[in-house]
Motif scaffolding. Structure first.
Motif, mmCIF file in Angstrom:
data_model
loop_
_atom_site.group_PDB
_atom_site.id
_atom_site.type_symbol
_atom_site.label_atom_id
_atom_site.label_comp_id
_atom_site.label_asym_id
_atom_site.label_seq_id
_atom_site.Cartn_x
_atom_site.Cartn_y
_atom_site.Cartn_z
ATOM 1 N N ALA A 1 9.214 -6.004 3.367
ATOM 2 C CA ALA A 1 9.367 -5.615 1.964
ATOM 3 C C ALA A 1 8.129 -4.864 1.480
ATOM 4 N N GLY A 2 6.941 -5.353 1.877
ATOM 5 C CA GLY A 2 5.705 -4.671 1.508
ATOM 6 C C GLY A 2 5.605 -3.290 2.112
ATOM 7 N N VAL A 3 5.970 -3.159 3.382
ATOM 8 C CA VAL A 3 5.940 -1.852 4.053
ATOM 9 C C VAL A 3 6.923 -0.888 3.383
ATOM 10 N N THR A 4 8.109 -1.369 3.064
ATOM 11 C CA THR A 4 9.124 -0.530 2.427
ATOM 12 C C THR A 4 8.644 0.014 1.084
ATOM 13 N N SER A 5 8.118 -0.866 0.244
ATOM 14 C CA SER A 5 7.694 -0.450 -1.097
ATOM 15 C C SER A 5 6.452 0.443 -1.045
ATOM 16 N N GLN A 6 5.501 0.154 -0.160
ATOM 17 C CA GLN A 6 4.295 0.983 -0.052
ATOM 18 C C GLN A 6 4.642 2.394 0.422
ATOM 19 N N THR A 7 5.522 2.491 1.380
ATOM 20 C CA THR A 7 5.900 3.797 1.916
ATOM 21 C C THR A 7 6.509 4.680 0.829
ATOM 22 N N MET A 8 7.280 4.100 -0.055
ATOM 23 C CA MET A 8 7.990 4.873 -1.068
ATOM 24 C C MET A 8 7.126 5.247 -2.261
ATOM 25 N N THR A 9 6.008 4.538 -2.478
ATOM 26 C CA THR A 9 5.243 4.764 -3.720
ATOM 27 C C THR A 9 3.766 5.049 -3.500
ATOM 28 N N TYR A 10 3.338 5.259 -2.260
ATOM 29 C CA TYR A 10 1.912 5.369 -1.981
ATOM 30 C C TYR A 10 1.182 6.482 -2.736
ATOM 31 N N PRO A 11 1.706 7.714 -2.813
ATOM 32 C CA PRO A 11 0.975 8.769 -3.534
ATOM 33 C C PRO A 11 0.606 8.375 -4.958
ATOM 34 N N LEU A 12 1.460 7.618 -5.622
ATOM 35 C CA LEU A 12 1.160 7.182 -6.985
ATOM 36 C C LEU A 12 0.000 6.193 -6.998
ATOM 37 N N GLY B 1 -5.523 7.234 3.576
ATOM 38 C CA GLY B 1 -5.668 5.776 3.511
ATOM 39 C C GLY B 1 -4.355 5.034 3.658
ATOM 40 N N PHE B 2 -3.271 5.764 3.977
ATOM 41 C CA PHE B 2 -1.942 5.148 4.043
ATOM 42 C C PHE B 2 -1.837 4.124 5.170
ATOM 43 N N THR B 3 -2.416 4.441 6.337
ATOM 44 C CA THR B 3 -2.340 3.515 7.462
ATOM 45 C C THR B 3 -3.035 2.200 7.132
ATOM 46 N N ALA B 4 -4.210 2.291 6.511
ATOM 47 C CA ALA B 4 -4.918 1.074 6.104
ATOM 48 C C ALA B 4 -4.104 0.291 5.087
ATOM 49 N N THR B 5 -3.408 1.012 4.225
ATOM 50 C CA THR B 5 -2.574 0.353 3.227
ATOM 51 C C THR B 5 -1.429 -0.408 3.891
ATOM 52 N N LEU B 6 -0.782 0.223 4.870
ATOM 53 C CA LEU B 6 0.310 -0.449 5.569
ATOM 54 C C LEU B 6 -0.200 -1.680 6.317
ATOM 55 N N LEU B 7 -1.344 -1.532 6.972
ATOM 56 C CA LEU B 7 -1.910 -2.674 7.701
ATOM 57 C C LEU B 7 -2.264 -3.808 6.745
ATOM 58 N N GLY B 8 -2.669 -3.460 5.529
ATOM 59 C CA GLY B 8 -2.965 -4.486 4.533
ATOM 60 C C GLY B 8 -1.713 -5.062 3.902
ATOM 61 N N VAL C 1 6.260 0.186 -11.410
ATOM 62 C CA VAL C 1 7.662 -0.056 -11.763
ATOM 63 C C VAL C 1 8.574 0.161 -10.551
ATOM 64 N N PRO C 2 8.518 1.337 -9.899
ATOM 65 C CA PRO C 2 9.343 1.458 -8.683
ATOM 66 C C PRO C 2 8.859 0.584 -7.532
ATOM 67 N N TYR C 3 7.528 0.406 -7.415
ATOM 68 C CA TYR C 3 6.985 -0.393 -6.316
ATOM 69 C C TYR C 3 7.476 -1.839 -6.400
ATOM 70 N N SER C 4 7.314 -2.459 -7.547
ATOM 71 C CA SER C 4 7.717 -3.850 -7.705
ATOM 72 C C SER C 4 9.224 -4.006 -7.594
#
Length: 346
Positions: free
Chosen positions: A166-177, A214-221, A129-132
Motif C-alpha cells: 500500500a505504501g509503495v502504491t501510494s508513493q509511486t502515484m504521488t511522489y512529485p508532489l 530521491g524516489f528509490t530512497a522513498t520506496l525503500l523507506g 489527499v490523493p496519497y492518503s
C-alpha cells in the motif's frame, strides 16, 4: 393435552412443532427449530449490516478513498508547523535539539508571520489527499488479495506485506508532489511563491527526471514505514477486541494509530533523512545524487546520529498524525458504509 390435539388434516410432525412452540420457550432452555432459524438469519443480517460485508467492492473503494482523503488532510494540517521544523533540521548540518526547534519556530513567527508555519501545506494537501486516499484503499485491496482476515489471519507476514505494498502504491502515484512540498518547506516565500512555480522551475532548471529525485530512497523507506504502521495498527486493534473491555471506536483507533505511527516512523527514519537530502540538494548547493553517496556523505561529515536527527520530534508529531489519520479514516469509512447498509435494508 387437549390444547395440542391434532387438527383436521394436520400431521403428527406439525403437532409436535406446535407443542415445542408453546412449551419449550417457557422453560428458557431451548427454542423451536423455526424460531432458531429465524433468529440466526436475523443475527447474520445484523452482523453483515454492522460490518459492511454486504457492500460491493466498488463501494468499499470509494468509501475508503473519501475517508482516506479527509483523514490525511486533517492529520497533516494539524502537525504542519512541526513538519516544517523537522524538514529544516533534516536537510541541514545544524544539530537538533528541542531548544533549537523552538528557536526555529520563534524566528519563523517573527520574520515571516504565523502562516509561515504552514508554508508548503498547500502542496502537502495536494499531495496528501490523493496519497492518503490511495494508501488506505490500496491497503484494504491488498489485504483482500492476500487473504488477510483480521484476527483470524494465520499469515502475519501477509499483513505486513499488504501495508508495505500500500505504501509503495501510494508513493509511486504521488511522489512529485512530495518533492515539491519539501522544496517549498525549506525556501523563503520569495523564492517559490506557488506550487505551479515550483513545478516549472524544477522542470526548467533540472529536467523532468528531477521530479523523482530521491524516489528509490522513498520506496525503500515506504516499505518498513507502511508495513510496520499497518501491521502494528491491525495487530493492536485485534488485541483490543479480544483482550480488553470495549472502548469507543475513535479512541481505540487513536491509541492504536499513535503506537503504530511511532513504530513506523522509527523503522524508516534514516531513509527519510536520505530522501530529504536528495530532494532538496539542488537548492541547497549540496551534492546528494545517489543513496549510497548520500549515506556515506552524511556519515562522514556528521556521524551516525545524523540519520536520526529530528526523530524525537517525530515521536511527538508522528503518533499524533497517524493516530488522527487512522481514527478519522475508520470513523468516516464505517459511517459511510453503515449509511449504505441502512439504505439497502430499509
Amino acid at each position: 393435552m387437549s390444547g395440542h390435539a391434532a387438527r383436521p388434516g394436520e400431521g403428527g410432525q406439525a403437532v409436535l412443532e406446535r407443542i415445542q412452540v408453546s412449551v419449550l420457550p417457557i422453560t428458557g432452555k431451548h427454542a423451536p427449530t423455526s424460531a432458531v432459524t429465524s433468529m440466526e438469519r436475523q443475527d447474520v443480517n445484523v452482523t453483515k449490516k454492522s460490518t459492511g460485508k454486504e457492500i460491493s467492492n466498488t463501494q468499499r473503494v470509494w468509501t475508503s478513498l473519501v475517508s482516506g482523503a479527509i483523514a490525511g488532510a486533517l492529520a497533516k494540517t494539524t502537525i504542519a508547523p512541526l513538519d516544517r521544523t523537522k524538514i529544516n533540521f533534516q536537510i541541514s548540518k545544524q544539530p537538533y535539539s528541542a531548544r533549537a526547534a523552538v528557536e526555529f519556530l520563534r524566528r519563523a513567527l517573527r520574520t515571516e508571520g504565523l502562516l509561515s508555519l504552514w508554508r508548503g501545506n498547500s502542496a502537502t494537501m495536494i499531495r496528501i489527499v490523493p496519497y492518503s486516499a490511495v494508501q488506505f484503499t490500496a491497503h484494504e485491496q491488498w489485504k483482500r488479495i492476500l487473504s488477510v482476515n483480521g484476527a483470524e489471519s494465520k499469515k502475519p507476514w501477509a499483513s505486513f506485506l499488504a501495508g508495505a505494498l500500500a505504501g509503495v502504491t501510494s508513493q509511486t502515484m504521488t511522489y512529485p508532489l512530495d518533492l515539491m512540498r519539501a522544496r517549498m518547506a525549506v525556501t523563503l516565500k520569495a523564492e517559490y511563491r506557488t506550487l505551479r512555480q515550483v513545478f516549472w522551475r524544477i522542470y526548467k532548471d533540472e529536467g523532468i527526471l528531477a521530479y523523482y529525485r530521491g524516489f528509490t530512497a522513498t520506496l525503500l523507506g515506504a516499505i518498513p514505514y507502511a508495513g510496520c504502521s499497518f501491521f502494528t495498527y491491525d495487530m493492536l486493534r485485534n488485541l483490543f477486541a479480544v483482550y480488553t473491555v470495549t472502548i469507543p471506536g475513535f479512541s481505540t483507533s487513536l491509541i492504536c494509530g499513535g503506537i503504530a505511527g511511532m513504530v513506523g516512523q522509527t523503522s524508516s527514519y534514516p531513509l527519510d533523512i536520505v530522501r530529504r537530502r536528495m530532494q532538496t540538494s539542488a537548492i541547497k548547493g549540496q551534492h546528494y545524487h545517489t543513496i549510497t553517496s548520500t549515506i556515506v556523505k552524511i556519515y562522514t561529515e556528521e556521524g551516525i546520529m545524523a540519520f536520526y536527527k529530528g526523530l524525537s520530534m517525530n515521536w511527538v508529531k508522528g503518533p499524533i498524525a497517524v493516530g488522527i489519520s487512522f481514527a478519522t479514516h475508520d470513523t468516516i469509512r464505517d459511517t459511510l458504509r453503515d449509511v449504505i447498509c441502512e439504505d439497502r435494508y430499509t
